[in-house]
Design an enzyme around this catalytic site. Structure first.
Site, mmCIF file in Angstrom:
data_model
loop_
_atom_site.group_PDB
_atom_site.id
_atom_site.type_symbol
_atom_site.label_atom_id
_atom_site.label_comp_id
_atom_site.label_asym_id
_atom_site.label_seq_id
_atom_site.Cartn_x
_atom_site.Cartn_y
_atom_site.Cartn_z
ATOM 1 N N HIS A 1 1.837 4.583 -2.931
ATOM 2 C CA HIS A 1 1.964 6.033 -2.756
ATOM 3 C C HIS A 1 3.368 6.507 -3.138
ATOM 4 C CE1 HIS A 1 -1.900 6.315 -0.820
ATOM 5 N NE2 HIS A 1 -1.534 5.586 0.224
ATOM 6 N N HIS B 1 0.827 -1.209 0.000
ATOM 7 C CA HIS B 1 0.000 0.000 0.000
ATOM 8 C C HIS B 1 0.862 1.260 0.000
ATOM 9 C CE1 HIS B 1 -3.738 2.255 0.906
ATOM 10 N NE2 HIS B 1 -2.897 3.081 1.539
ATOM 11 N N GLU B 2 1.805 1.314 0.931
ATOM 12 C CA GLU B 2 2.647 2.514 1.023
ATOM 13 C C GLU B 2 3.583 2.642 -0.180
ATOM 14 O OE1 GLU B 2 1.722 4.602 3.031
ATOM 15 O OE2 GLU B 2 0.483 3.260 4.230
#
Length: 446
Positions: free
Chosen positions: A106, A102-103
């Protein structure tokens, strides 16, 4: 990370008649599946209404097989068992991988656009370990409630000019939307990849309902034990009423037993290759209903479907992925619509690891689906327009777009996001403490 352990998969719906109550722990897999400051500009709190498969009872060789009690263990949320270090490690690894993916979404969306990034963190709060590379601080933090990617937009210690076009806040709306939504996109892609790998490597489990209801466990000194029921028995009929090939057969037995305290209930049972007639007289519970002291599960046969070619693999993956996605969306919707009933079942990272460890102990299929479902939960929950979630940041950008490109006052934005992050941290810490106290070995020490 916050989850809701409220509904169960058809492959392992566990019911208890110990106190005349319905499901102990329930995780959905619907039949349609085959089976604080501006630095924290993009974060994931991993709040979710999680649904996960647990045990899948395989009936490969006989019509009504008898199996050892230990092979039919039923997971109860009220007491987690962390017996296997390997399964716990596997669950932690799945959780960590999902946060990192997820990170990384980003991070890569910003990096590939040339946007300045200052931090990449797993967890929140105090730093436990860190290193620096190419002006980015990578760290592991104390509270395992998610992670964040930090940007130096309003960092007083940064030597980057405030009007630098490569600061996130100075980028066009589309660039910022892409960075903020990239974490969700990464999790969706990761979930699809997990299902695809499952299809290619082990195949998809397909369940077939068989007649009757299985008795996985019989409590010692209960009415069922006293009158001769044994673990592994398959109940075919109750009081002459034949049980259907359906998940409703479990609740049918439950209803009859609850309505019959002190009265004989006639059971037609298959034990191994023997057909038996057993009469059980339910004890009366404190609320006046009957109980016999067993756990019940639908009688299922699990087989595997494997693709014959690449197009079929894509087709199977798409169908399973869509089924899991629909299941997660429905579960989250029900959580919000019935929050007063489901709030008590919301749990944090300790519960996720406990459930994941139990899944890992059962079979590899469950671990694949556990990982896919967790990814989808994280993706969908993070789209909700709540402070501290990606959806909250997207909402602020949409407000800016609706105002003709005029941003909200910086103090207001920071206040909104900081309050959300604080709420998530407080809730997460509360759930960690509560879920830890629910662990069996902790209860034994208290």
């Amino acid at each position: 990370m916050i989850i809701n352990l409220s509904i169960s998969p058809p492959t392992s719906s566990a019911y208890s008649l110990l106190h005349s109550k319905l499901p102990i722990s329930r995780f959905p897999l619907k039949p349609k599946t085959q089976f604080t400051n501006s630095l924290i500009s993009s974060s994931s709190s991993l709040c979710s209404s999680f649904s996960s498969p647990i045990h899948q009872f395989s009936r490969e060789n006989t019509r009504y097989p008898y199996e050892k009690r230990n092979s039919l263990r039923v997971w109860a949320f009220s007491g987690f068992e962390l017996e296997s270090a390997q399964s716990v490690v596997e669950a932690v690894a799945v959780l960590a991988a999902i946060i990192i993916v997820h990170e990384s979404g980003h991070f890569l969306a910003a990096y590939l656009q040339g946007i300045h990034v200052s931090k990449f963190a797993i967890g929140f709060g105090p730093v436990l370990a860190k290193f620096n590379s190419k002006n980015v601080e990578y760290s592991i933090r104390a509270f395992p409630l998610g992670g964040f990617v930090g940007f130096p937009d309003n960092d007083p210690d940064s030597d980057i000019p405030v009007d630098d076009e490569n600061l996130l806040k100075n980028r066009p709306i589309f660039d910022r939307v892409l960075v903020i939504s990239a974490g969700v996109i990464a999790n969706v892609i990761f979930a699809y990849a997990i299902v695809f790998i499952q299809v290619l490597s082990v195949g998809l489990p397909v369940q077939e309902s068989l007649p009757g209801v299985i008795v996985p466990e019989v409590r010692a000194y209960s009415a069922a034990a006293r009158d001769g029921l044994l673990p592994g028995d398959v109940i075919l009929s109750v009081n002459g009423i034949e049980l259907p090939r359906s998940f409703t057969s479990v609740s049918q037995v439950v209803d009859i037993v609850k309505k019959s305290p002190g009265r004989n209930v006639s059971l037609t049972v298959v034990r191994g290759q023997q057909d038996l007639e057993i009469g059980v007289t339910p004890d009366e519970s404190s609320d006046g209903t009957g109980k016999i002291g067993v756990q019940l599960s639908p009688n299922l046969k699990i087989s595997k479907i494997r693709p014959k070619n690449f197009p079929e693999a894509l087709n199977l993956t798409g169908r399973e992925f869509w089924g899991l996605s629909s299941n997660v969306i429905d579960s989250i919707k029900q959580t919000f619509l019935n929050f007063s009933q489901t709030a008590g079942k919301v749990s944090g990272p300790v519960a996720i690891i406990a459930v994941g460890a139990e899944v890992a102990r059962s079979n590899i299929d469950g671990l694949y689906q556990f990982a896919a479902l967790l990814n989808l939960n994280l993706a969908i929950i993070n789209l909700l327009p709540l402070p501290a979630l990606d959806g909250g940041s997207l909402a602020l950008i949409l407000i800016e777009a609706a105002r003709g490109g005029r941003k909200l006052p910086q103090e207001l934005e920071q206040g909104i996001m900081s309050s959300g992050i604080m709420a998530v941290l407080l809730l997460g810490l509360f759930l960690i403490v509560r879920d830890t106290l629910n662990l069996d070995f902790i209860k034994a020490l208290l």
